[in-house]
Design a protein around this motif. Structure first.
Motif, PDB file in Angstrom:
ATOM      1  N   LEU A 392      -2.761   4.618 -14.298  1.00 55.23           N
ATOM      2  CA  LEU A 392      -1.567   4.187 -13.585  1.00 55.23           C
ATOM      3  C   LEU A 392      -1.958   3.728 -12.186  1.00 55.23           C
ATOM      4  CD1 LEU A 392       1.498   3.910 -13.096  1.00 55.23           C
ATOM      5  CD2 LEU A 392       1.550   6.349 -12.516  1.00 55.23           C
ATOM      6  N   ILE A 393      -1.621   2.479 -11.874  1.00 51.56           N
ATOM      7  CA  ILE A 393      -1.820   1.934 -10.541  1.00 51.56           C
ATOM      8  C   ILE A 393      -0.449   1.804  -9.893  1.00 51.56           C
ATOM      9  CG2 ILE A 393      -2.574  -0.055  -9.187  1.00 51.56           C
ATOM     10  CD1 ILE A 393      -4.644  -0.615 -11.369  1.00 51.56           C
ATOM     11  N   ALA A 394      -0.275   2.406  -8.730  1.00 56.32           N
ATOM     12  CA  ALA A 394       0.993   2.384  -8.013  1.00 56.32           C
ATOM     13  C   ALA A 394       0.887   1.446  -6.826  1.00 56.32           C
ATOM     14  CB  ALA A 394       1.355   3.791  -7.556  1.00 56.32           C
ATOM     15  N   TYR A 395       1.985   0.710  -6.579  1.00 54.55           N
ATOM     16  CA  TYR A 395       1.990  -0.267  -5.484  1.00 54.55           C
ATOM     17  C   TYR A 395       3.302  -0.154  -4.730  1.00 54.55           C
ATOM     18  CZ  TYR A 395       2.023  -4.788  -3.081  1.00 54.55           C
ATOM     19  OH  TYR A 395       2.093  -5.776  -2.134  1.00 54.55           O
ATOM     20  N   GLY A 396       3.226   0.092  -3.434  1.00 51.08           N
ATOM     21  CA  GLY A 396       4.411   0.227  -2.603  1.00 51.08           C
ATOM     22  C   GLY A 396       4.586   1.647  -2.101  1.00 51.08           C
ATOM     23  N   PRO A 397       5.304   1.832  -0.998  1.00 51.42           N
ATOM     24  CA  PRO A 397       5.432   3.160  -0.391  1.00 51.42           C
ATOM     25  C   PRO A 397       6.135   4.190  -1.265  1.00 51.42           C
ATOM     26  CG  PRO A 397       6.873   1.560   0.712  1.00 51.42           C
ATOM     27  CD  PRO A 397       5.947   0.781  -0.179  1.00 51.42           C
ATOM     28  N   LEU A 398       7.098   3.762  -2.075  1.00 51.52           N
ATOM     29  CA  LEU A 398       7.807   4.709  -2.928  1.00 51.52           C
ATOM     30  C   LEU A 398       7.035   5.043  -4.196  1.00 51.52           C
ATOM     31  CD1 LEU A 398      11.415   3.226  -2.645  1.00 51.52           C
ATOM     32  CD2 LEU A 398      10.639   5.404  -1.701  1.00 51.52           C
ATOM     33  N   SER A 399       6.065   4.216  -4.529  1.00 53.11           N
ATOM     34  CA  SER A 399       5.359   4.377  -5.803  1.00 53.11           C
ATOM     35  C   SER A 399       4.499   5.631  -5.852  1.00 53.11           C
ATOM     36  CB  SER A 399       4.504   3.140  -6.089  1.00 53.11           C
ATOM     37  OG  SER A 399       3.434   3.042  -5.167  1.00 53.11           O
ATOM     38  N   LYS A 400       4.273   6.249  -4.711  1.00 49.65           N
ATOM     39  CA  LYS A 400       3.483   7.488  -4.699  1.00 49.65           C
ATOM     40  C   LYS A 400       4.165   8.577  -5.527  1.00 49.65           C
ATOM     41  CE  LYS A 400       5.545   9.168  -0.374  1.00 49.65           C
ATOM     42  NZ  LYS A 400       5.275   9.532   1.033  1.00 49.65           N
ATOM     43  N   TYR A 401       5.499   8.461  -5.659  1.00 49.05           N
ATOM     44  CA  TYR A 401       6.224   9.465  -6.433  1.00 49.05           C
ATOM     45  C   TYR A 401       6.001   9.304  -7.933  1.00 49.05           C
ATOM     46  CZ  TYR A 401       8.457  10.358  -1.956  1.00 49.05           C
ATOM     47  OH  TYR A 401       8.690  10.651  -0.635  1.00 49.05           O
ATOM     48  N   TYR A 402       5.673   8.090  -8.373  1.00 49.12           N
ATOM     49  CA  TYR A 402       5.255   7.941  -9.778  1.00 49.12           C
ATOM     50  C   TYR A 402       4.043   8.830 -10.039  1.00 49.12           C
ATOM     51  CZ  TYR A 402       7.773   3.360  -9.786  1.00 49.12           C
ATOM     52  OH  TYR A 402       8.688   2.351  -9.699  1.00 49.12           O
ATOM     53  N   ILE A 403       3.048   8.683  -9.173  1.00 50.49           N
ATOM     54  CA  ILE A 403       1.788   9.414  -9.350  1.00 50.49           C
ATOM     55  C   ILE A 403       2.009  10.914  -9.194  1.00 50.49           C
ATOM     56  CG2 ILE A 403      -0.500   9.805  -8.365  1.00 50.49           C
ATOM     57  CD1 ILE A 403      -0.631   6.845  -7.708  1.00 50.49           C
ATOM     58  N   GLU A 404       2.812  11.280  -8.204  1.00 53.63           N
ATOM     59  CA  GLU A 404       3.060  12.706  -7.960  1.00 53.63           C
ATOM     60  C   GLU A 404       3.584  13.399  -9.210  1.00 53.63           C
ATOM     61  OE1 GLU A 404       6.337  15.247  -5.444  1.00 53.63           O
ATOM     62  OE2 GLU A 404       5.265  13.651  -4.361  1.00 53.63           O
ATOM     63  N   GLN A 405       4.531  12.749  -9.903  1.00 50.24           N
ATOM     64  CA  GLN A 405       5.124  13.378 -11.080  1.00 50.24           C
ATOM     65  C   GLN A 405       4.261  13.195 -12.316  1.00 50.24           C
ATOM     66  OE1 GLN A 405       7.741  15.204 -10.641  1.00 50.24           O
ATOM     67  NE2 GLN A 405       7.997  15.868 -12.758  1.00 50.24           N
ATOM     68  N   ALA A 406       3.740  11.991 -12.526  1.00 47.88           N
ATOM     69  CA  ALA A 406       2.954  11.732 -13.741  1.00 47.88           C
ATOM     70  C   ALA A 406       1.697  12.584 -13.793  1.00 47.88           C
ATOM     71  CB  ALA A 406       2.594  10.248 -13.810  1.00 47.88           C
ATOM     72  N   SER A 407       1.053  12.773 -12.650  1.00 47.38           N
ATOM     73  CA  SER A 407      -0.203  13.528 -12.630  1.00 47.38           C
ATOM     74  C   SER A 407      -0.003  15.000 -12.965  1.00 47.38           C
ATOM     75  CB  SER A 407      -0.883  13.384 -11.263  1.00 47.38           C
ATOM     76  OG  SER A 407      -0.048  13.878 -10.229  1.00 47.38           O
ATOM     77  N   LYS A 408       1.215  15.509 -12.772  1.00 44.59           N
ATOM     78  CA  LYS A 408       1.501  16.891 -13.162  1.00 44.59           C
ATOM     79  C   LYS A 408       1.575  17.033 -14.675  1.00 44.59           C
ATOM     80  CE  LYS A 408       4.263  17.921  -9.016  1.00 44.59           C
ATOM     81  NZ  LYS A 408       5.636  18.236  -8.527  1.00 44.59           N
TER      82      LYS A 408
END
Length: 460
Positions: A392-408
């Motif tokens: 998963l590659i995230a782009y943009g300031p809000l996209s960090k929340y994709y990674i935060e949840q998916a990585s769990k």
């Protein structure tokens, strides 16, 4: 397209006419608000926008073939072209479209919704094309300027206009309805888009339900029956006396999706409305559901299954929406025009049908979701975590929340946050896998289509 005379245009919308050497009975054909795409005999409507004032391009439009300029700034009356001075150029465009629409004895199908309206528009227009002459909204021209442009593109022998109608605020559709005068309408569902302006999904539903208010008594309203927020407010429209058809996967819909399969870039599906199996060159179950709405209207117009399929064979999607692009070893699902939680989840589902030995999901920010934007990004992160992907590659300031949840949920996958389109392209190029599937999804403001363009430029 609209064909008239200079004097005839003045009679339709009023204003102060200066011929500047032109003849009052000179022919005009077609309308444009963009001087770069003027065609011979066009009317050029000069609109003063936030960044560009169209009045400064009148001479350019004249040189390219425009014969009449509609303006609302007297300082730009010019001797190079006939000018029609009005109080408001945008209103003049709308008044012209309304007057022209009233002159047409024609079916007009209006389409709105948080998700799927453009794809539904394209599928419906295709279904009609084997039988009727059709004018449809081009691209995303679905606002107070794009809608009248669509209406004015229709010719006198057009049978059906398929008109996409966008919503930003309560009252937007109510404003467009008298201009469009739809004979049928489709509401593809309610999502989290425009929560920043509308406040709740129930308000989004109310804003979009305006599309049924001006239907004739013999009209048809088609809506997504599986939408719980739409179900909450649809009873508020009980006094609108039109035929209603629900579509979706649930058993209580009049048109139900009864089977679905996907093979490569072709979907096959059946419905409760007919015994036929239809196919369309696209991907994703959500596209089959969009097709149900189209089939409801096509059946209302009396089309047989063979005619519908002949039309579906002509399907051409609008770019950057569910678009499969093959570039060297990359197979890309480019769905970068817009994003919200519902459309992101649909794109993730569709991505399951894209083949590739290594699977990369690129997600940009979803915009206009305040005040719950953090929650919605986490929801999509959880959704992608339960899908088939390697990275998963995230782009943009809000996209960090994709990674935060998916990585769990899926800690063994690869997660990266990147801050430029070039960085994403360079990274994709560095991957050594011989077959790579890529999903690109984000709101329009993230401009993730540039990743596709830049990657294409490396290989073509």
């Amino acid at each position: 397209m609209l064909i008239h005379t200079i004097q005839g245009i003045q009679e339709m919308i009023g204003g102060s006419l200066q011929l500047n050497g032109a003849a009052a009975d000179q022919r005009v054909a077609g309308v444009s608000t963009d001087s770069r795409i003027i065609e011979q005999d066009n009317i050029y409507i000069a609109i003063a926008g936030e960044r560009v004032d169209g009045h400064t391009y009148i001479d350019s439009a004249s040189k390219q073939g425009a014969v009449l300029a509609i303006i609302d700034n007297e300082a730009f009356v010019t001797s190079s072209i006939a000018t029609l001075l009005v109080e408001d150029s945008v209103k003049a465009l709308q008044d012209l479209a309304k007057a022209y629409r009233e002159s047409l004895d024609i079916q007009v199908i209006g389409i709105t919704g948080s998700n799927g309206k453009t794809s539904t528009k394209d599928i419906l227009a295709a279904g009609l094309m084997a039988t009727y002459k059709v004018t449809k909204t081009l691209g995303n021209q679905n606002n107070e300027i794009g809608v009248p442009i669509t209406l004015l593109r229709a010719s006198k022998d057009t049978d059906v206009i398929v008109c996409e109608m966008g919503v930003e605020n309560v009252g937007d559709i109510a404003f467009l309805n008298p201009m469009v005068q739809p004979t049928m309408s489709i509401l593809t569902g309610v999502g989290a888009a425009h929560l920043a302006t509308l406040g709740s999904k129930e308000n989004v539903a109310r804003a979009k339900l305006e599309i049924m208010d001006d239907l004739p008594n013999d009209g048809l309203f088609v809506y997504y029956g599986d939408d719980p927020f739409l179900a909450k407010v649809i009873d508020e429209k009980q006094d609108v006396p039109v035929e209603r058809i629900r579509y979706g996967e649930q058993d209580d819909n009049q048109i139900q999706l009864t089977s679905f399969t996907q093979k490569d870039d072709m979907i096959y599906f059946t419905t409760s409305a007919t015994n036929a199996t239809f196919h369309i060159q696209t991907i994703g179950k959500h596209q089959a559901i969009n097709a149900l709405a189209a089939i409801a209207c096509l059946k209302k117009l009396g089309l047989r299954d063979q005619q519908i399929q002949a039309g579906f064979d002509m399907y051409e999607p609008t770019g950057m929406r569910n678009e499969v692009v093959k570039i060297d070893r990359f197979t890309i699902l480019n769905d970068s025009y817009k994003s919200n939680p519902e459309s992101a989840q649909a794109a993730i589902d569709a991505f399951a049908g894209i083949e590739g030995a290594y699977r990369v999901v690129i997600l940009g920010d979803m915009l206009d979701l305040e005040p719950d934007e953090k929650m919605y990004h986490k929801q999509v992160g959880a959704y992608v975590a339960n899908s088939s992907f390697d990275e998963l590659i995230a782009y943009g300031p809000l996209s960090k929340y994709y990674i935060e949840q998916a990585s769990k949920i899926a800690p063994n996958k690869v997660y990266q946050h990147m801050d430029s389109h070039d960085a994403i392209v360079d990274y994709l190029e560095s991957l050594e896998n011989h077959s790579i599937a890529v999903l690109i999804k984000g709101s329009r403001g993230m401009q993730l289509d540039k990743v596709v363009d830049k990657l294409r430029g490396k290989y073509e």
